[in-house]
Design an enzyme around this catalytic site. Structure first.
Site, PDB file in Angstrom:
ATOM      1  N   PHE A 176       4.351   3.144  -4.413  1.00 33.78           N
ATOM      2  CA  PHE A 176       4.552   2.940  -2.970  1.00 33.78           C
ATOM      3  C   PHE A 176       3.802   3.295  -1.942  1.00 33.78           C
ATOM      4  CE2 PHE A 176       9.109   4.247  -5.090  1.00 33.78           C
ATOM      5  CZ  PHE A 176       9.028   2.981  -5.661  1.00 33.78           C
ATOM      6  N   HIS A 177       2.236   3.145  -2.197  1.00 33.25           N
ATOM      7  CA  HIS A 177       1.480   3.468  -1.541  1.00 33.25           C
ATOM      8  C   HIS A 177       0.379   2.177  -0.876  1.00 33.25           C
ATOM      9  CE1 HIS A 177       1.304   7.542  -3.739  1.00 33.25           C
ATOM     10  NE2 HIS A 177       2.096   7.550  -2.830  1.00 33.25           N
ATOM     11  N   GLU A 178       1.162   1.398  -0.332  1.00 30.03           N
ATOM     12  CA  GLU A 178       0.613   0.144   0.241  1.00 30.03           C
ATOM     13  C   GLU A 178      -0.605   0.435   1.217  1.00 30.03           C
ATOM     14  OE1 GLU A 178       4.971  -0.777  -0.684  1.00 30.03           O
ATOM     15  OE2 GLU A 178       3.705   0.731   0.324  1.00 30.03           O
TER      16      GLU A 178
END
Length: 575
Positions: free
Chosen positions: A512-514
């Site tokens: 979840f580190h776009e």
């Protein structure tokens, strides 16, 4: 020294009361009565009540009396936007902060162990990557925060500052030494209130951001550190100190938890400013696009409670995240002309890098063991981690597995293996992916979510690294220091290379580190310059993870705060 149960309960109660008062959710009288009952002194109670009541009144008035123009409009109240808006307001500028999501004052945000319940809730934008053969035809979910605090409200609250090499690379890419590790370290020391092992060279103790190693961790967390050490990975007291200037190591995670409650970034940058008349936080405000005079950004168009608004500003700051920031640029005519033409959008400025260079860390779900005697998870459910290299020739670690104190499997692997509740995980993580994806528009309708080609595992070196990573995690999990916690290995077991490769494709997800879709740099694919100005446009700054040229080594909240700090310094002329 650890807080006792009474201290935790009192701190938790006061945090909730104060937040409710600031947000106008409880009145002054009710606050005073409850705070005194929680053991807060009379003088402190009245001081807190005065400040919180002023904030609630000020924000209610400001929301009902929006101005036609502000010094700054900041789009997005996440880890970048909250920093910029708070610092600009503290300097006296008139600021309008627009947040599409709602309140952060809910248990799923405030309670450490509840953060996974934010995923696919109303506090998540609900993005999904396109199905890809590289992950066996799966469509990976891409959670992003849609609430005050953004990702700092919905994710695991890990404070991972990044590796020295990350920032030196950013400095090289941008051509500006202000992004170097030497300079960024000064910012970290300025903003941190570090509560762990003393390190006068690398850690700050007097800043606004409370950061602590996971307190009273579950016994399995230090056991994993011993297990990592048994296979040659050194252990450290601090995951953000000397460990991240070299080859890596294992440590208890740095967390943003205080008195048993998660602290998002607005808690320390924004809420203290809300009593002032010069800042307005407007939630439920979804931005539709930008307004221009020629190539100068002049206004923001947004929808709030079914009504359309257009408000102007001397400067606009986009902090909408690595998926929505390029979307707003493309909707406004900034991007690849061929791509814009497909949706009937006239090109204002050709910028070929908008939406390209998409990166996210890959997290494999996962290597799972059944407990002999199950332990309850603590803190954020993930207290121990390590950084290591899949190839000794690399200049910095490319692997970051996390021990997760519950079973963590994908929608595919959970059907292929007999996962039981009393289990724990080491999830292999790839934090230096070579694969690149792309973000594009689905249509010219601002309400449509973007389309994301994640590119996950497309580069063959990423699979090579994860094959090393998964065997390293299995070696650690099956080592002597972990035997007290292992009844059996549930998945994946001792598979051949082809079977393990398929397992990884079935188990792959994201951290979840776009990031990286509007990268900073000097080449033709760079969307912003070293000062975070959008190239070819006046009056438009980007301050979020989209400007990273390459994703940082580890969880991205802390480096995004650095981006917000740098943006504020630049806008305020701080050297």
């Amino acid at each position: 020294m650890y807080l006792n149960d009474h201290d935790l309960a009192q701190g938790d109660a006061l945090n909730r009361l104060e937040a409710g008062l600031y947000r106008g959710q409880i009145g002054r009288r009710a606050f005073i009565k409850a705070a005194l009952a929680a053991g807060v002194s009379l003088a402190a109670t009245h001081a807190l009540a005065d400040a919180g009541e002023m904030a609630a009144i000020s924000q209610l008035y400001n929301r009902q009396n929006l101005k036609g123009s502000y010094d700054y409009i900041v789009v997005g109240a996440g880890s970048g936007g909250a920093v910029v808006a708070g610092r600009l307001a503290a300097a006296g500028a008139e600021v309008l902060l627009l947040e599409a999501g709602g309140s952060d004052q809910v248990d799923a945000v405030l309670k450490p162990g509840m953060w996974p319940s934010n995923i696919r809730s109303e506090r998540d934008w609900g993005f999904t990557a396109d199905p890809s053969s590289d992950v066996n035809g799966r469509a990976l979910i891409l959670p992003m925060g849609r609430a005050v605090g953004g990702g700092s409200s919905v994710n695991a609250t890990v404070w991972a500052r990044g590796h020295k090499g990350d920032f030196d690379h950013w400095a090289d890419e941008s051509g500006d030494p202000a992004w170097s590790y030497e300079n960024v370290l000064k910012i970290y020391r300025r903003i941190e209130n570090w509560r762990g092992a003393e390190d006068a060279v690398r850690r700050g103790k007097n800043g606004r951001l409370w950061i602590e190693p996971a307190q009273d961790p579950a016994a399995i967390a230090p056991a994993m550190l011993a297990a990592a050490n048994s296979v040659g990975i050194p252990t450290f007291d601090d995951m953000n100190g000397a460990m991240m200037e070299g080859d890596g190591g294992a440590a208890i995670a740095n967390l943003r938890i205080k008195n048993g409650q998660r602290r998002n970034i607005p808690a320390d940058y924004l809420y203290g400013e809300l009593s002032k008349p010069n800042i307005t936080l407007l939630t439920g405000a979804e931005v539709m696009g930008l307004g221009f005079e020629g190539t100068t950004a002049r206004a923001v168009k947004f929808r709030k409670d079914g009504q359309n608004h257009t408000v102007s500003a001397k400067r606009i700051v986009l902090s909408a995240g690595a998926l929505n920031t390029p979307k707003l640029l493309m909707l406004s005519g900034i991007g690849d002309p061929d791509e814009l033409a497909r949706h009937g959008i006239k090109t204002l400025v050709k910028s070929m890098g908008v939406g390209r260079n998409f990166q996210d860390h890959v997290l494999v779900a996962g290597c799972i063991w059944e407990y002999k005697d199950a332990l309850p998870p603590r803190n954020n459910l993930a207290e121990a981690t390590f950084f290591w290299k899949s190839d000794a020739s690399l200049d910095r670690p490319d692997l970051q597995p996390f021990q997760i104190e519950v079973p963590y499997a994908s929608e595919v692997t959970s059907t292929k293996f007999p996962v039981v509740p009393g289990a724990w995980t080491i999830a292999p993580g790839l934090v230096k992916p070579k694969s690149r994806g792309r973000v594009t528009l689905r249509s010219a309708n601002p309400l449509d979510l973007v389309q994301v080609d994640g590119g996950f595992l497309r580069h063959p070196d990423d699979m090579k690294a994860l094959l090393v990573g998964i065997e390293l995690c299995r070696e650690i999990g099956n080592s002597a220091p972990m035997r007290a916690y292992v009844k059996r290995e549930i998945m994946p077991g001792n598979l051949g290379k082809a079977e393990m490769t398929s397992f990884i494709r079935d188990a792959a997800g994201t951290y979840f580190h776009e990031s990286c879709t509007c990268k900073m740099g000097t080449d033709e694919m760079s969307v912003v310059d070293a000062s975070l100005n959008v190239r070819g446009i006046e009056g438009l700054t980007i301050a979020d993870a989209s400007v990273m040229p390459q994703v940082s080594t580890g969880n991205t909240m802390a480096p995004t705060v650095i981006i917000g700090e740098r943006a504020a310094d630049i806008l305020l002329g701080v050297t």
